[in-house]
Design an enzyme around this catalytic site. Structure first.
Site, short mmCIF file in Angstrom:
data_model
loop_
_atom_site.label_atom_id
_atom_site.label_comp_id
_atom_site.label_asym_id
_atom_site.label_seq_id
_atom_site.Cartn_x
_atom_site.Cartn_y
_atom_site.Cartn_z
CB THR A 1 -73.59 -4.67 -5.04
OG1 THR A 1 -72.97 -4.67 -6.31
CG2 THR A 1 -74.60 -5.81 -5.01
CG ASP A 2 -72.86 -1.60 -9.53
OD1 ASP A 2 -72.45 -2.70 -9.09
OD2 ASP A 2 -72.15 -0.87 -10.27
CD GLU A 3 -71.59 -7.69 -9.13
OE1 GLU A 3 -72.05 -8.84 -9.17
OE2 GLU A 3 -70.38 -7.44 -9.10
CE1 TYR B 1 -71.85 -9.82 -3.16
CE2 TYR B 1 -71.96 -8.94 -5.40
CZ TYR B 1 -71.80 -8.74 -4.03
OH TYR B 1 -71.60 -7.48 -3.54
CE LYS C 1 -74.82 -6.93 -0.76
NZ LYS C 1 -74.40 -6.70 0.65
P1 NAD Z 1 -65.16 -8.17 1.98
O1 NAD Z 1 -65.38 -9.53 1.45
O2 NAD Z 1 -63.85 -7.51 1.80
O3 NAD Z 1 -65.46 -8.16 3.56
C1 NAD Z 1 -66.57 -8.78 4.11
C2 NAD Z 1 -66.39 -8.82 5.62
O4 NAD Z 1 -67.58 -9.41 6.18
C3 NAD Z 1 -65.21 -9.68 6.08
O5 NAD Z 1 -64.47 -9.01 7.09
C4 NAD Z 1 -65.87 -10.93 6.64
O6 NAD Z 1 -65.14 -11.57 7.68
C5 NAD Z 1 -67.19 -10.39 7.14
N1 NAD Z 1 -68.22 -11.43 7.20
C6 NAD Z 1 -68.54 -12.32 6.23
N2 NAD Z 1 -69.50 -13.14 6.66
C7 NAD Z 1 -69.83 -12.74 7.92
C8 NAD Z 1 -70.79 -13.18 8.87
N3 NAD Z 1 -71.59 -14.21 8.62
N4 NAD Z 1 -70.86 -12.53 10.03
C9 NAD Z 1 -70.03 -11.47 10.31
N5 NAD Z 1 -69.11 -11.03 9.44
C10 NAD Z 1 -69.01 -11.64 8.26
O7 NAD Z 1 -66.34 -7.29 1.38
P2 NAD Z 1 -66.31 -5.76 0.94
O8 NAD Z 1 -65.77 -5.66 -0.44
O9 NAD Z 1 -65.75 -4.94 2.01
O10 NAD Z 1 -67.88 -5.48 0.83
C11 NAD Z 1 -68.61 -4.97 1.93
C12 NAD Z 1 -70.07 -4.83 1.51
O11 NAD Z 1 -70.16 -3.95 0.40
C13 NAD Z 1 -70.71 -6.14 1.07
O12 NAD Z 1 -72.05 -6.13 1.50
C14 NAD Z 1 -70.67 -6.07 -0.43
O13 NAD Z 1 -71.73 -6.81 -1.01
C15 NAD Z 1 -70.84 -4.59 -0.67
N6 NAD Z 1 -70.25 -4.08 -1.92
C16 NAD Z 1 -68.93 -4.27 -2.19
C17 NAD Z 1 -68.39 -3.73 -3.37
C18 NAD Z 1 -66.94 -3.87 -3.72
O14 NAD Z 1 -66.55 -3.45 -4.81
N7 NAD Z 1 -66.09 -4.41 -2.87
C19 NAD Z 1 -69.21 -3.02 -4.25
C20 NAD Z 1 -70.57 -2.91 -3.94
C21 NAD Z 1 -71.08 -3.40 -2.76
O1 DAU Z 2 -70.20 -3.85 -8.89
C1 DAU Z 2 -69.99 -4.04 -7.53
C2 DAU Z 2 -69.36 -5.39 -7.27
O2 DAU Z 2 -68.00 -5.30 -7.68
C3 DAU Z 2 -69.44 -5.81 -5.80
O3 DAU Z 2 -70.78 -5.97 -5.45
C4 DAU Z 2 -68.65 -7.10 -5.56
O4 DAU Z 2 -68.65 -7.40 -4.17
C5 DAU Z 2 -67.24 -6.90 -6.03
O5 DAU Z 2 -66.50 -8.10 -5.89
C6 DAU Z 2 -67.22 -6.46 -7.49
O6 DAU Z 2 -67.70 -7.52 -8.35
P1 DAU Z 2 -67.01 -7.81 -9.77
O7 DAU Z 2 -67.37 -9.16 -10.21
O8 DAU Z 2 -67.27 -6.69 -10.72
O9 DAU Z 2 -65.46 -7.70 -9.32
P2 DAU Z 2 -64.17 -8.57 -9.67
O10 DAU Z 2 -63.02 -7.84 -9.08
O11 DAU Z 2 -64.35 -10.00 -9.31
O12 DAU Z 2 -64.11 -8.47 -11.24
C7 DAU Z 2 -64.08 -7.21 -11.91
C8 DAU Z 2 -64.13 -7.47 -13.39
O13 DAU Z 2 -62.88 -8.06 -13.78
C9 DAU Z 2 -65.20 -8.46 -13.83
O14 DAU Z 2 -65.70 -8.05 -15.07
C10 DAU Z 2 -64.44 -9.78 -13.93
C11 DAU Z 2 -63.06 -9.35 -14.37
N1 DAU Z 2 -61.93 -10.17 -13.93
C12 DAU Z 2 -61.80 -10.45 -12.60
C13 DAU Z 2 -60.74 -11.19 -12.12
C14 DAU Z 2 -60.60 -11.52 -10.66
C15 DAU Z 2 -60.96 -10.58 -14.83
O15 DAU Z 2 -61.07 -10.30 -16.04
N2 DAU Z 2 -59.92 -11.31 -14.38
C16 DAU Z 2 -59.76 -11.65 -13.06
O16 DAU Z 2 -58.77 -12.34 -12.71
#
Ligand code: NAD
Ligand code: DAU
Length: 354
Positions: A138-140, A163, A167
């Site tokens: 992630t970019d975080e 989180y 990562k």
């Molecule tokens: P998600 O939470 O939607 O899905 C995660 C999946 O991993 C689920 O199906 C869960 O059952 C599985 N999982 C969790 N723990 C596990 C374990 N111990 N063993 C096997 N499976 C397990 O997550 P996502 O949004 O699809 O993110 C996928 C990847 O991308 C993550 O590594 C996350 O950090 C990264 N990422 C996500 C975002 C985003 O915006 N969603 C952005 C940047 C990076």
């Molecule tokens: O940047 C990549 C990341 O983006 C991933 O690594 C994470 O897995 C993914 O969950 C996401 O993280 P964020 O914290 O940015 O996403 P979230 O959807 O939780 O929140 C997006 C923004 O919106 C953040 O600034 C918090 C804000 N927010 C979120 C929720 C759920 C609100 O203002 N209100 C809300 O109810």
């Protein structure tokens, strides 16, 4: 055909991004996909319609924190690649309960690296040269930006939440397994994904389903935090390109060049809902409420995606406006998908206030 005869492990394939990757691999390539997923609260096999009947697909209900079981899967399937998407992914949950994040994101990645290394060492020279371990991050991990600038592949790590710290740790492990043991690893760091099949705890689906129900729309802090939005199907294409053509040992940033304030995102969702699902007496913008900020809330994320665009010829196909319209429409047309999550007990309540 791309990846013909290749077996790819996709961990976390029942999650949001993992399922998009599997749908793409099954639809557009010849890869044989093994989905390894623990099926946590965030998983949903309904995000893989038709996969179970596809001869190129297998599902293994497995936690990545169990090394012996992972070893058996490597022995059984003899994969050519691992795409590691299994993770605890929600920042607010990591504030309330960091332990699972440490277990899955750090220890789980460690286990996968160890078992991938053992498998890789058993391969012929030719298959060793082809093998890839692609770690999705992630970019975080880069922390928070001020008014100016973008995250590049050279930006120093400065994670701020449990989180993102977990990562960052996993990214460092992946790098170390490459440098020390020569396991052919690649890391990608992407910005906020959005699109169909997104678990409704995350900002965009959360606001869509609350907006459809006429419920308040809680914006953290002043709503001026900025995220850089990437349509999940663009991300899935980027990941398969990195798997195919990425250089071992490199990292690639993936982002859609779509910086938007959270308030702008929520207002845009309100306007789209008013158009696609009318029925409220006045604009849903009236539902927006500003609530206590997230502890350690990063102010701005923004990805410089020029390396993957230049070196792998990847381009995002959706801009934020087209992608958001598709997403809102998808949630309106696929209510059964997210209503089943509500029926299973997901509460839509605020968490992560510390
Ligand atoms: P998600 O939470 O939607 O899905 C995660 C999946 O991993 C689920 O199906 C869960 O059952 C599985 N999982 C969790 N723990 C596990 C374990 N111990 N063993 C096997 N499976 C397990 O997550 P996502 O949004 O699809 O993110 C996928 C990847 O991308 C993550 O590594 C996350 O950090 C990264 N990422 C996500 C975002 C985003 O915006 N969603 C952005 C940047 C990076
Ligand atoms: O940047 C990549 C990341 O983006 C991933 O690594 C994470 O897995 C993914 O969950 C996401 O993280 P964020 O914290 O940015 O996403 P979230 O959807 O939780 O929140 C997006 C923004 O919106 C953040 O600034 C918090 C804000 N927010 C979120 C929720 C759920 C609100 O203002 N209100 C809300 O109810």
């Amino acid at each position: 055909m791309r990846f013909a005869g290749f077996t790819v492990f996709v961990t976390g394939g029942a999650g949001f991004i993992g399922s998009a990757v599997i749908r793409h691999l099954l639809r557009d390539t010849g890869a044989r996909v093994v989905n390894i997923d623990k099926l946590t609260y965030a998983a949903n096999l309904a995000s893989l319609p038709g996969a179970a009947a596809n001869p190129n697909y297998a599902f293994e209900h497995q936690c990545i924190c169990e090394p012996e079981a992972l070893r058996k899967l490597f022995e059984k399937y003899q994969p050519d690649a691992v795409m590691n998407l299994a993770a605890e992914s929600h920042v607010d949950r990591s504030i309330d309960g960091p332990a699972e994040f440490i277990k899955t994101n750090i220890v789980g990645t460690f286990n996968l690296l160890q078992e991938a290394l053992r498998h890789w060492r058993s391969l012929t020279r030719e298959r060793r040269a082809q093998f890839r371990f692609l770690h999705i991050s992630t970019d975080e991990v880069f922390g928070s930006l001020g008014e100016e600038g973008l995250f590049t592949e050279q930006t120093a790590y400065a994670p701020n939440s449990p989180y993102s710290a977990s990562k960052a740790s996993s990214d460092h492990l992946v790098r170390a397994w490459r440098e020390t043991y020569e396991l052919p690893t690649i890391v990608t760091n992407c910005s906020n994904n959005y699109g169909p099949y997104h678990f409704p705890e995350k900002l965009i689906p959360h606001m869509i389903i609350r907006g459809l129900a006429g419920e308040s729309l809680p914006v953290y802090g002043d709503g001026q935090n900025i995220r850089d939005w990437l349509f999940v199907e663009d991300h899935a294409r980027a990941l398969t390109l990195v798997l195919e053509r990425g250089v071992v040992g490199e990292t690639y940033n993936v982002g859609g060049r779509n910086q938007r304030t959270n308030l702008h995102v929520v207002q845009s969702i309100c306007d789209l809902l008013d158009e696609i699902a009318p029925g409220q007496e006045s604009s849903r913008r009236r539902l927006i409420s500003f609530v206590t900020d997230r502890p350690g809330h990063d102010r701005r994320y923004a990805i410089d995606a020029s390396k993957i665009e230049r070196e792998l010829d990847w381009q995002a196909e959706e801009n934020f406006e087209t992608g958001l319209a598709k997403t809102v429409r998808w949630y309106c047309d696929n209510r059964h998908w997210w209503q089943a999550i509500l029926h299973r007990g997901y509460q839509k309540t605020r968490i992560g206030t510390g």
